[in-house]
Design a protein around this motif. Structure first.
Motif, PDB file in Angstrom:
ATOM      1  N   GLU A  76       0.609  -1.077  -0.205  1.00 52.96           N
ATOM      2  CA  GLU A  76       0.187   0.122   0.079  1.00 52.96           C
ATOM      3  C   GLU A  76       1.002   1.441   0.095  1.00 52.96           C
ATOM      4  O   GLU A  76       0.121   2.590  -0.062  1.00 52.96           O
ATOM      5  N   ALA A  77       2.275   1.398   0.430  1.00 52.92           N
ATOM      6  CA  ALA A  77       3.575   2.136   0.735  1.00 52.92           C
ATOM      7  C   ALA A  77       2.845   2.677  -1.285  1.00 52.92           C
ATOM      8  O   ALA A  77       3.205   2.176  -2.348  1.00 52.92           O
ATOM      9  N   PRO A  78       3.519   4.297  -1.182  1.00 50.71           N
ATOM     10  CA  PRO A  78       3.638   4.420  -2.465  1.00 50.71           C
ATOM     11  C   PRO A  78       4.969   3.777  -3.418  1.00 50.71           C
ATOM     12  O   PRO A  78       5.307   3.830  -2.539  1.00 50.71           O
ATOM     13  N   PRO A  79       4.440   3.852  -4.758  1.00 51.67           N
ATOM     14  CA  PRO A  79       5.368   2.931  -5.317  1.00 51.67           C
ATOM     15  C   PRO A  79       6.771   3.854  -4.999  1.00 51.67           C
ATOM     16  O   PRO A  79       8.193   2.976  -5.285  1.00 51.67           O
ATOM     17  N   ASP A  80       7.167   5.486  -5.213  1.00 55.78           N
ATOM     18  CA  ASP A  80       8.609   6.206  -5.005  1.00 55.78           C
ATOM     19  C   ASP A  80       9.447   4.688  -4.242  1.00 55.78           C
ATOM     20  O   ASP A  80      10.074   4.962  -4.209  1.00 55.78           O
TER      21      ASP A  80
END
Length: 146
Positions: free
Chosen positions: A68-72
């Motif tokens: 669920e973390a941002p892709p970056d």
């Protein structure tokens, strides 16, 4: 600390890194990490029909809170893990002057992901190896704590 000198050192470092980028090597490492077999003859494109490992569907074992973390952030975490593995396996000793740059990049990523205090040992290691930007950063960090 002279801001212009720091910016100059950082710009020189980025310039060296950008000109030293090897796209084919990078893609080979990515495909290898993903267990994707590439076709021969210099073609670096993936052969999807030859994928040896498939990501499980929703609810599979790879799904966790990180997904669920941002892709970056995931990309930065993957880069950090790769660099730490490289340095711990002694890869830094094989390429001569590459070590300070890699240690500095680890310090940058640890600082971004885990905070300044967690990054301080990595900054110190890079400074001990002679990285100019790391030396300036350690000086600033230690001056700020006094």
């Amino acid at each position: 600390m002279d801001v212009e000198k720091r910016l100059h050192v950082a710009a020189d470092s980025l310039k060296r890194e950008a000109t030293a980028f090897d796209e084919k090597l990078f893609m080979a490492k990515i495909f290898g990490a993903l267990d994707i077999v590439t076709s021969g003859g210099g073609d670096t494109g993936p052969r999807v029909d030859r994928v040896t490992a498939v990501h499980p569907g929703p609810g599979g074992p790879q799904e966790d809170a990180q997904s669920e973390a941002p892709p970056d952030l995931l990309r930065f975490r993957a880069e950090l893990n790769s660099l730490k593995t490289y340095v711990s396996e002694g890869g830094d000793n094989q390429e001569g002057g590459d070590n300070p740059r890699k240690l500095r990049r680890i310090a940058e990523l640890v600082e971004l992901l885990d905070g300044e205090q967690a990054a301080l040992p990595w900054w110190q290691r890079a400074a001990e190896e002679g990285d100019e930007l790391a030396i300036m950063t350690v000086e600033d960090m230690t001056a700020a704590t006094k």
